[in-house]
Design a protein around this motif. Structure first.
Motif, PDB file in Angstrom:
ATOM      1  N   GLY A  35     -35.232  24.643 -22.863  1.00 25.41           N
ATOM      2  CA  GLY A  35     -35.339  25.621 -23.937  1.00 25.41           C
ATOM      3  C   GLY A  35     -36.769  26.066 -24.149  1.00 25.41           C
ATOM      4  O   GLY A  35     -37.713  25.366 -23.762  1.00 25.41           O
ATOM      5  N   PHE A  47     -36.113  28.599 -32.389  1.00 25.06           N
ATOM      6  CA  PHE A  47     -35.503  28.765 -31.085  1.00 25.06           C
ATOM      7  C   PHE A  47     -35.769  30.157 -30.541  1.00 25.06           C
ATOM      8  O   PHE A  47     -35.701  31.145 -31.273  1.00 25.06           O
ATOM      9  CB  PHE A  47     -34.003  28.523 -31.199  1.00 25.06           C
ATOM     10  CG  PHE A  47     -33.214  28.943 -30.000  1.00 25.06           C
ATOM     11  CD1 PHE A  47     -32.422  30.071 -30.028  1.00 25.06           C
ATOM     12  CD2 PHE A  47     -33.276  28.192 -28.832  1.00 25.06           C
ATOM     13  CE1 PHE A  47     -31.697  30.461 -28.922  1.00 25.06           C
ATOM     14  CE2 PHE A  47     -32.553  28.570 -27.725  1.00 25.06           C
ATOM     15  CZ  PHE A  47     -31.758  29.704 -27.767  1.00 25.06           C
ATOM     16  N   ALA A  50     -32.642  29.463 -24.193  1.00 28.49           N
ATOM     17  CA  ALA A  50     -32.269  28.218 -23.539  1.00 28.49           C
ATOM     18  C   ALA A  50     -31.474  28.528 -22.283  1.00 28.49           C
ATOM     19  O   ALA A  50     -30.864  29.596 -22.162  1.00 28.49           O
ATOM     20  CB  ALA A  50     -31.461  27.327 -24.476  1.00 28.49           C
ATOM     21  N   THR A  58     -27.175  31.182 -20.209  1.00 25.51           N
ATOM     22  CA  THR A  58     -28.411  31.383 -20.959  1.00 25.51           C
ATOM     23  C   THR A  58     -28.081  31.823 -22.378  1.00 25.51           C
ATOM     24  O   THR A  58     -27.015  32.404 -22.631  1.00 25.51           O
ATOM     25  CB  THR A  58     -29.305  32.439 -20.293  1.00 25.51           C
ATOM     26  OG1 THR A  58     -28.575  33.674 -20.185  1.00 25.51           O
ATOM     27  CG2 THR A  58     -29.753  31.998 -18.908  1.00 25.51           C
ATOM     28  N   TYR A 106     -28.154  24.007 -28.299  1.00 28.82           N
ATOM     29  CA  TYR A 106     -29.371  24.462 -27.626  1.00 28.82           C
ATOM     30  C   TYR A 106     -30.380  25.073 -28.589  1.00 28.82           C
ATOM     31  O   TYR A 106     -31.568  25.150 -28.296  1.00 28.82           O
ATOM     32  CB  TYR A 106     -29.004  25.502 -26.566  1.00 28.82           C
ATOM     33  CG  TYR A 106     -28.203  26.653 -27.119  1.00 28.82           C
ATOM     34  CD1 TYR A 106     -26.816  26.635 -27.077  1.00 28.82           C
ATOM     35  CD2 TYR A 106     -28.828  27.739 -27.717  1.00 28.82           C
ATOM     36  CE1 TYR A 106     -26.069  27.678 -27.607  1.00 28.82           C
ATOM     37  CE2 TYR A 106     -28.094  28.778 -28.252  1.00 28.82           C
ATOM     38  CZ  TYR A 106     -26.711  28.743 -28.192  1.00 28.82           C
ATOM     39  OH  TYR A 106     -25.982  29.775 -28.729  1.00 28.82           O
ATOM     40  N   TYR A 107     -29.913  25.534 -29.753  1.00 24.99           N
ATOM     41  CA  TYR A 107     -30.753  26.212 -30.728  1.00 24.99           C
ATOM     42  C   TYR A 107     -31.487  25.246 -31.662  1.00 24.99           C
ATOM     43  O   TYR A 107     -32.336  25.649 -32.442  1.00 24.99           O
ATOM     44  CB  TYR A 107     -29.889  27.143 -31.584  1.00 24.99           C
ATOM     45  CG  TYR A 107     -28.669  26.444 -32.121  1.00 24.99           C
ATOM     46  CD1 TYR A 107     -27.467  26.461 -31.416  1.00 24.99           C
ATOM     47  CD2 TYR A 107     -28.731  25.715 -33.304  1.00 24.99           C
ATOM     48  CE1 TYR A 107     -26.357  25.782 -31.878  1.00 24.99           C
ATOM     49  CE2 TYR A 107     -27.625  25.035 -33.764  1.00 24.99           C
ATOM     50  CZ  TYR A 107     -26.447  25.074 -33.060  1.00 24.99           C
ATOM     51  OH  TYR A 107     -25.346  24.403 -33.514  1.00 24.99           O
ATOM     52  N   TYR A 112     -33.751  18.176 -28.530  1.00 22.78           N
ATOM     53  CA  TYR A 112     -34.544  18.145 -27.309  1.00 22.78           C
ATOM     54  C   TYR A 112     -35.338  16.850 -27.249  1.00 22.78           C
ATOM     55  O   TYR A 112     -35.874  16.381 -28.243  1.00 22.78           O
ATOM     56  CB  TYR A 112     -35.458  19.363 -27.252  1.00 22.78           C
ATOM     57  CG  TYR A 112     -34.684  20.628 -26.933  1.00 22.78           C
ATOM     58  CD1 TYR A 112     -33.982  21.299 -27.936  1.00 22.78           C
ATOM     59  CD2 TYR A 112     -34.624  21.137 -25.653  1.00 22.78           C
ATOM     60  CE1 TYR A 112     -33.252  22.441 -27.653  1.00 22.78           C
ATOM     61  CE2 TYR A 112     -33.905  22.287 -25.353  1.00 22.78           C
ATOM     62  CZ  TYR A 112     -33.221  22.931 -26.363  1.00 22.78           C
ATOM     63  OH  TYR A 112     -32.490  24.066 -26.078  1.00 22.78           O
TER      64      TYR A 112
END
Length: 125
Positions: A35, A47, A50, A58, A106-107, A112
């Motif tokens: 990301g 964000f 990613a 994506t 992912y946001y 992470y």
């Protein structure tokens, strides 16, 4: 563990373009979802984009959709962020990050596992 090093930031005029790179070392790069996040002075880290492990999927923040493109080269252990039509509000420190999980959230920066040191992007009006 994986180490991430960003590069490619700089000063650009509004409407210009930059390409950020994030080189990874350590464990197998292709096992991580990747990301890009950014943080402007006095603001939360947000964000940007990613990409899943294989590169097949994506995702983008609404603010950059249609202007930025995330890509990866697993053979080179590198993820890229191509930024076009830059605006002054894109000014921030840009960070890449690696996620060893499913990538579903992912946001969310808290999902992470590893982060780079960041690279400054400044867009002048």
């Amino acid at each position: 563990q994986v180490q991430l090093v960003e590069s490619g930031g700089g000063l650009v005029q509004a409407g210009g373009s930059l390409r950020l790179s994030c080189a990874a070392s350590g464990r197998t790069f292709s096992s991580y979802n990747m990301g890009w996040f950014r943080q402007a002075p006095g603001k939360e880290r947000e964000f940007v984009a990613a990409i899943r492990r294989s590169g097949e999927f994506t995702y983008y923040a609404d603010s950059v959709k249609g202007r930025f493109t995330i890509s990866r080269d697993n053979a080179k252990n590198t993820v890229y962020l191509h930024m076009n039509s830059l605006r002054p509000e894109d000014t921030a420190v840009y960070f890449c990050a690696a996620d060893s999980g499913s990538g579903a959230r992912y946001y969310n920066k808290d999902h992470y596992d590893y982060w780079g040191q960041g690279t400054q992007v400044t867009v002048s009006s």
